[in-house]
Design an enzyme around this catalytic site. Structure first.
Site, PDB file in Angstrom:
ATOM      1  N   GLY B  71      38.498  71.043   5.941  1.00 32.82           N
ATOM      2  CA  GLY B  71      38.247  72.248   6.729  1.00 32.82           C
ATOM      3  C   GLY B  71      36.778  72.641   6.648  1.00 32.82           C
ATOM      4  O   GLY B  71      36.189  73.070   7.642  1.00 32.82           O
ATOM      5  N   ALA B 200      44.946  69.663   6.500  1.00 31.68           N
ATOM      6  CA  ALA B 200      46.309  69.173   6.250  1.00 31.68           C
ATOM      7  C   ALA B 200      46.929  69.703   4.964  1.00 31.68           C
ATOM      8  O   ALA B 200      48.128  69.972   4.915  1.00 31.68           O
ATOM      9  CB  ALA B 200      46.300  67.647   6.225  1.00 31.68           C
ATOM     10  N   HIS B 201      46.113  69.859   3.908  1.00 29.75           N
ATOM     11  CA  HIS B 201      46.726  70.212   2.615  1.00 29.75           C
ATOM     12  C   HIS B 201      47.237  71.647   2.595  1.00 29.75           C
ATOM     13  O   HIS B 201      47.938  72.040   1.657  1.00 29.75           O
ATOM     14  CB  HIS B 201      45.752  69.956   1.454  1.00 29.75           C
ATOM     15  CG  HIS B 201      44.643  70.949   1.347  1.00 29.75           C
ATOM     16  ND1 HIS B 201      44.567  71.849   0.314  1.00 29.75           N
ATOM     17  CD2 HIS B 201      43.574  71.188   2.120  1.00 29.75           C
ATOM     18  CE1 HIS B 201      43.479  72.592   0.468  1.00 29.75           C
ATOM     19  NE2 HIS B 201      42.859  72.199   1.565  1.00 29.75           N
ATOM     20  N   THR B 237      34.260  55.290   8.897  1.00 23.12           N
ATOM     21  CA  THR B 237      35.556  54.614   8.971  1.00 23.12           C
ATOM     22  C   THR B 237      36.669  55.620   8.719  1.00 23.12           C
ATOM     23  O   THR B 237      36.615  56.406   7.771  1.00 23.12           O
ATOM     24  CB  THR B 237      35.617  53.480   7.926  1.00 23.12           C
ATOM     25  OG1 THR B 237      34.566  52.570   8.233  1.00 23.12           O
ATOM     26  CG2 THR B 237      36.944  52.754   7.958  1.00 23.12           C
ATOM     27  N   CYS B 324      33.616  82.739  -5.376  1.00 19.23           N
ATOM     28  CA  CYS B 324      32.542  83.643  -5.771  1.00 19.23           C
ATOM     29  C   CYS B 324      32.971  84.483  -6.971  1.00 19.23           C
ATOM     30  O   CYS B 324      32.290  84.562  -7.976  1.00 19.23           O
ATOM     31  CB  CYS B 324      32.233  84.555  -4.589  1.00 19.23           C
ATOM     32  SG  CYS B 324      30.540  85.097  -4.485  1.00 19.23           S
TER      33      CYS B 324
END
Lengths: 103, 398
Positions: B71, B200-201, B237, B324
């Site tokens: 992301g 995806a995670h 790739t 943070c």
């Protein structure tokens, strides 16, 4: 070389147009680098009919040599380049299917 | 000791069906998708199938999906790529104050590169007012970027309204949907979005797989130049197993989304109801318009990290908010922007639930959380009030 082939060979030299042409299909590959201009042309030319005009928008300077050369190699007609403010518009007319090379 | 994972916004375990889908691409079908022989062709087919199901999750066309490594990469790509592609039209960018660092930091980078950035404020729930976005627009504005749902406080933004404003003005609109896509419905067409980041995670897919949706016809400057992968827009790739995993996870998320939402929402509400009975505990983020499995609080007089450690000692894994606040011991810019004073922001905790969370887990949590708070308040120097408390303001004011 037949007169028609001589004519086509002359057509496929680098030439600049005063104004943009009408195109049947347009593909925008601005910011894409080599070899996307050549891969995209192959793909897009396959999508249009013989005699139709494809315009390719690109800012890749290498296209100035490569696109006319690709047209010479594949027998498609290179109609010219229009230099827009920040990119080039290339115009290609798809060859008739009975030409000797495949696209 | 029983352990309970309550940090689903940090990451998720792989769905078993996702792992099964990925395995052949580590072993037999290891070809490079750009190779023109059989193993390459099969790998290429797998990537394209994954692209179709990834696109379907957000109602996009397959060719509008560019796979990335994360992301964060997709957010960087969106901001830098649109800024540089549009700089002949203008040099002004609008982002909200509660963006993830992978949007805020590229925005700051762009400020150093000649762009101007407006950071629009949020209200006490962390909601952006679309009118503020509208007011911030100038003739120079080329990009608006707003997070869909905050991983830290769970608030869901009115991105559809902001999308409408952006579309009216012809300004490119990017949405960081990392915390939302795959967990709540996201439809790029109805949201009027030109670019959308997801990973995806966050929906039981693998780490190392993200995507940027780029609406057909949108010009973007690549972040990574090289070969012809992803239509020349993102070289490198392809991570075939991860992409296959993202595709499978997207397919399952679409199938199971409603069931997952109905599972976590009542569990989340039980946590919120129970925690708010404890003295000096406040919910952060919007009470209703929030992620279904997300409960976040500030607890007065004690420190978030201390709570995490004690909870972890009891087998409960949770988070204190942004990196943070967690790693750098700075007050979170998100909490500061919703008006929480810096000393209170240190007491931030975030609990996020998933499809594996059970009612018994919540019973155990609701019993343990008040004990942990009680124990820490016994030893807190501020337990009787905030006199003498330092006010460590965050360096990140924007």
């Amino acid at each position: 070389m037949s007169p028609a082939e001589i004519q086509q060979s002359q057509n496929n030299q680098l030439k600049f147009l005063d104004k943009p042409l009408q195109a049947d299909a347009t593909t925008d590959i601005i910011y894409m680098m080599c070899p996307m201009h050549l891969l995209t042309i192959e793909e897009q030319v396959r999508e249009i009919k013989a005699g139709q005009v494809l315009s390719i928008l690109t800012d890749y300077d290498g296209a100035l040599d490569d696109i006319p050369a690709w047209c010479r190699k594949t027998g498609n007609e290179f109609l010219g380049i229009y230099e827009d403010t920040d990119h080039y518009k290339f115009y290609i007319r798809k060859k008739a299917p009975d030409n000797k090379q495949n696209v | 000791m029983k352990t309970i994972y309550m940090d689903h916004v940090a990451t998720n375990p792989l769905h078993p069906e996702v792992l099964d889908a990925m395995m052949p691409y580590f072993r037999e079908i290891f070809g490079n998708p750009q190779s023109i022989y059989e193993p390459g062709i099969r790998a290429k087919e797998a990537v394209e199938n994954a692209r179709a199901s990834t696109a379907a999750l957000i109602n996009a066309k397959p060719k509008e999906i560019i796979f990335t490594s994360s992301g964060a990469e997709a957010n960087n790509f969106a901001l830098k790529g649109i800024a540089y592609a549009s700089r002949n039209k203008g040099t002004h960018i609008i982002v909200s104050k509660i963006e993830h660092h992978s949007v805020l930091n590229p925005a700051r980078f762009l400020e150093k590169s000649g762009f101007a950035v407006t950071y629009v404020p949020v209200d006490k729930y962390g909601t952006v007012d679309p009118d503020d976005v509208k007011k911030a627009i100038t003739k120079e504005t080329i990009l608006i970027s707003v997070i869909h749902a905050s991983p830290e406080i769970g608030t869901i933004q009115p991105v559809d309204e902001i999308g409408r404003i952006a579309a009216e003005k012809g300004i490119v609109f990017h949405v960081d949907a990392v915390a939302s896509a795959g967990n709540i419905p996201v439809d790029v067409r109805s949201l009027n979005v030109d670019l959308l980041t997801f990973a995806a995670h966050q929906f039981y897919g693998p780490k190392g797989a993200g995507a940027l949706y780029v609406k057909e016809g949108t010009r973007i400057v690549p972040l990574i130049y090289g070969g012809i992968q992803e239509g020349g827009r993102r070289a490198g790739t392809e991570n075939v197993p991860a992409i296959v995993g993202m595709g499978k996870a997207a397919e399952i998320a679409k199938r199971d989304m409603q069931k997952r939402i109905e599972h976590v929402t009542p569990l989340r509400d039980r946590i919120i109801d129970s925690a708010l009975k404890i003295d000096k505990v406040t919910l952060t983020g919007h009470p209703e318009r929030r992620l279904p499995g997300h409960a976040s609080f500030v607890v007065e007089y004690i420190e978030g990290e201390a709570m995490l450690l004690l909870l972890a000692g009891k087998g409960i894994y949770s988070a204190s908010g942004s990196a943070c606040s967690s790693k750098a011991l700075k007050a979170s810019p998100v909490l500061i922007s919703i008006g929480i004073p810096a000393h209170l922001a240190q007491g931030s905790v975030v609990f996020t639930l998933g499809e594996g969370t059970t009612g018994e887990d919540i019973d155990y949590f609701n019993e343990t959380f008040p004990q942990v708070i009680g124990r820490l308040r016994e030893i807190s120097p501020y337990a009787k009030g905030w006199e003498g408390a330092e006010d460590p303001t965050c360096t990140v004011k924007k």
